[in-house]
Design a protein around this motif. Sequence first.
Motif, PDB file in Angstrom:
ATOM      1  N   LEU A 127      -7.086   0.973 -19.838  1.00 60.43           N
ATOM      2  CA  LEU A 127      -7.218   2.434 -19.724  1.00 60.43           C
ATOM      3  C   LEU A 127      -8.175   2.999 -20.768  1.00 60.43           C
ATOM      4  N   TYR A 141      -2.772   7.470  -9.458  1.00 59.97           N
ATOM      5  CA  TYR A 141      -2.975   6.591  -8.305  1.00 59.97           C
ATOM      6  C   TYR A 141      -2.053   5.365  -8.369  1.00 59.97           C
ATOM      7  N   TYR A 142      -1.996   4.724  -9.528  1.00 57.26           N
ATOM      8  CA  TYR A 142      -1.254   3.464  -9.622  1.00 57.26           C
ATOM      9  C   TYR A 142       0.230   3.657  -9.912  1.00 57.26           C
ATOM     10  N   TYR A 148      -5.395  10.586  -2.508  1.00 57.28           N
ATOM     11  CA  TYR A 148      -6.629  11.163  -3.056  1.00 57.28           C
ATOM     12  C   TYR A 148      -6.536  12.698  -3.083  1.00 57.28           C
ATOM     13  N   HIS A 167     -13.321   4.584  -7.874  1.00 60.47           N
ATOM     14  CA  HIS A 167     -14.228   3.459  -7.629  1.00 60.47           C
ATOM     15  C   HIS A 167     -14.827   2.998  -8.969  1.00 60.47           C
ATOM     16  N   ARG A 170     -12.108   1.537 -11.388  1.00 60.30           N
ATOM     17  CA  ARG A 170     -11.652   0.180 -11.037  1.00 60.30           C
ATOM     18  C   ARG A 170     -12.702  -0.848 -11.451  1.00 60.30           C
ATOM     19  N   LEU A 171     -13.961  -0.513 -11.246  1.00 63.43           N
ATOM     20  CA  LEU A 171     -15.039  -1.437 -11.633  1.00 63.43           C
ATOM     21  C   LEU A 171     -15.054  -1.617 -13.152  1.00 63.43           C
ATOM     22  N   MET A 173     -12.609  -1.207 -15.268  1.00 65.80           N
ATOM     23  CA  MET A 173     -11.438  -1.968 -15.735  1.00 65.80           C
ATOM     24  C   MET A 173     -11.582  -3.447 -15.383  1.00 65.80           C
ATOM     25  N   ALA A 174     -12.149  -3.740 -14.217  1.00 68.27           N
ATOM     26  CA  ALA A 174     -12.351  -5.140 -13.830  1.00 68.27           C
ATOM     27  C   ALA A 174     -13.331  -5.813 -14.785  1.00 68.27           C
ATOM     28  N   SER A 197     -25.733  -3.086 -10.980  1.00 68.09           N
ATOM     29  CA  SER A 197     -24.976  -1.924 -10.505  1.00 68.09           C
ATOM     30  C   SER A 197     -25.663  -0.647 -10.937  1.00 68.09           C
ATOM     31  N   PHE A 200     -23.727   2.588 -11.630  1.00 72.49           N
ATOM     32  CA  PHE A 200     -22.869   2.789 -12.799  1.00 72.49           C
ATOM     33  C   PHE A 200     -23.645   2.565 -14.074  1.00 72.49           C
TER      34      PHE A 200
ATOM     35  N   GLN B   7     -24.752  -5.910  -4.838  1.00 74.40           N
ATOM     36  CA  GLN B   7     -24.256  -4.538  -4.670  1.00 74.40           C
ATOM     37  C   GLN B   7     -23.405  -4.314  -3.407  1.00 74.40           C
ATOM     38  N   GLU B  10     -20.082  -5.950  -3.885  1.00 74.99           N
ATOM     39  CA  GLU B  10     -19.311  -5.224  -4.897  1.00 74.99           C
ATOM     40  C   GLU B  10     -18.670  -3.980  -4.268  1.00 74.99           C
ATOM     41  N   LEU B  14     -14.666  -3.138  -3.843  1.00 72.14           N
ATOM     42  CA  LEU B  14     -14.057  -1.921  -4.406  1.00 72.14           C
ATOM     43  C   LEU B  14     -13.588  -0.949  -3.332  1.00 72.14           C
ATOM     44  N   LEU B  40     -15.323 -11.040 -10.091  1.00 80.95           N
ATOM     45  CA  LEU B  40     -15.020  -9.609  -9.939  1.00 80.95           C
ATOM     46  C   LEU B  40     -13.840  -9.412  -8.998  1.00 80.95           C
ATOM     47  N   ALA B  43     -10.725 -10.369 -10.777  1.00 81.49           N
ATOM     48  CA  ALA B  43     -10.412  -9.373 -11.821  1.00 81.49           C
ATOM     49  C   ALA B  43      -9.834  -8.106 -11.202  1.00 81.49           C
ATOM     50  N   LEU B  44     -10.410  -7.666 -10.096  1.00 84.49           N
ATOM     51  CA  LEU B  44      -9.892  -6.470  -9.425  1.00 84.49           C
ATOM     52  C   LEU B  44      -8.454  -6.688  -8.964  1.00 84.49           C
ATOM     53  N   VAL B  47      -6.225  -6.707 -12.096  1.00 90.01           N
ATOM     54  CA  VAL B  47      -6.063  -5.352 -12.660  1.00 90.01           C
ATOM     55  C   VAL B  47      -5.121  -4.530 -11.781  1.00 90.01           C
ATOM     56  N   ARG B  52      -0.034  -1.921 -11.165  1.00 90.98           N
ATOM     57  CA  ARG B  52       1.061  -1.596 -10.230  1.00 90.98           C
ATOM     58  C   ARG B  52       2.408  -2.082 -10.749  1.00 90.98           C
TER      59      ARG B  52
END
Lengths: 200, 182
Positions: A127, A141-142, A148, A167, A170-171, A173-174, A197, A200, B7, B10, B14, B40, B43-44, B47, B52
């Motif tokens: 976080l 959300y979690y 949304y 979006h 999440r990226l 944090m991953a 990316s 971002f 991309q 990815e 997501l 990735l 990891a997603l 996470v 959760r």
Amino acid sequence: MNDTESSWLAQAQKGDVEAFSRLIETYQRPVYNLCYRMLNDAGDAEDAAQETFLRAYKSMKRYDQSRPFPTWLLSIAAHYCIDQIRKRRMAIVSTEDLPYPDLSDDAPGPESVVSRKEEQQRVRVLLDTLSPTDRAAVVMYYWYDFSYEEIGEALSLTLSAVKSRLHRARLSMAQEWIDQQPQAGLAERKQHGKAQSPAF
Amino acid sequence: MVKPNHQPFENWLLSEGALTQEESQTLQEHLNDCETCRMLSEALRDVDRELRTASVLSPAPGFVSRWQARLEADRLRLYRRQTFFIMILSIGGAMFLLTWLAIVLYPLIQSPMVVLLAVVYELTSTLTFATAIGEALMTVLRTVVGVIPPTQWAAIWTALAGLGALWFIALQRLTRPRRIIV
């Protein structure tokens, strides 16, 4: 929301402290959890949760009963926490030095406490990578399974902004999660995450 | 060497929406070949699971009592602020009044006879004016009594009594303090 809660709400809107106290008993946990996840400090979270309920009590007359009460309450908490984070942004606080919340109620054994602390630490690191608003959106959300639309309503964001923020969060944090894992390919992932990316 | 474009994959990873069968197959094939996207994806998933399954934290016991104490302290603070504001207003008003009185009374100290004569003159003028107004009103009243029949007089008095009662009730409701149940 059941009839009892509706009745408490109606009484609380007339200024009944006892009825509002019943509502606090019901919602103290989600509000405190949101504040803790946002602020990363048990003392600050307690203060923010208390302030949230105080502001909610003072604004009860303006509360629209057609709107879900938890959404309204968490909206107040999230906005307050976002303001607090912005205020203290200048002060650099190490996450290692921050105290942990009292876990004794739900975790009786010492092993369980250690395990919970490790879990808290992992979540905290994840976080920490997010902006205050993204963090609030992720928590809603979690932890609370907000849609949304509900997140948008609580944080005064459009639907597309909520999607975009989640979006991105999440990226982020991953990527942090990958960085934390001691395995090969780290350099490649970093390059991928940052060079491939453009969004971002 | 051309760098692979990750991309679209990815974005699919997501994406919360369901992928078509073709997209899923393409993604799976890419994940089998691409270490970066596989990391990735994992990891997603990790996470998501981590967040959760993370517990909902509780505040220390006695949260409600602490809130009630805070509310009380907040009310006390507000009361003190209001009291201070009223006190400042009262002191300011009193000082203004004293200053005004000092300015008005200063000539009396300097020449009391002139001021006394002026006061007597003002009183006499006021009394004469009031007598003239009274006589005019009495003349109008005598004329009106003769013109308006007794039934209309009764209606007028009833309406006035009703308005008076309405005014009294409204005043009571507005000035009654808000009741707070504790």
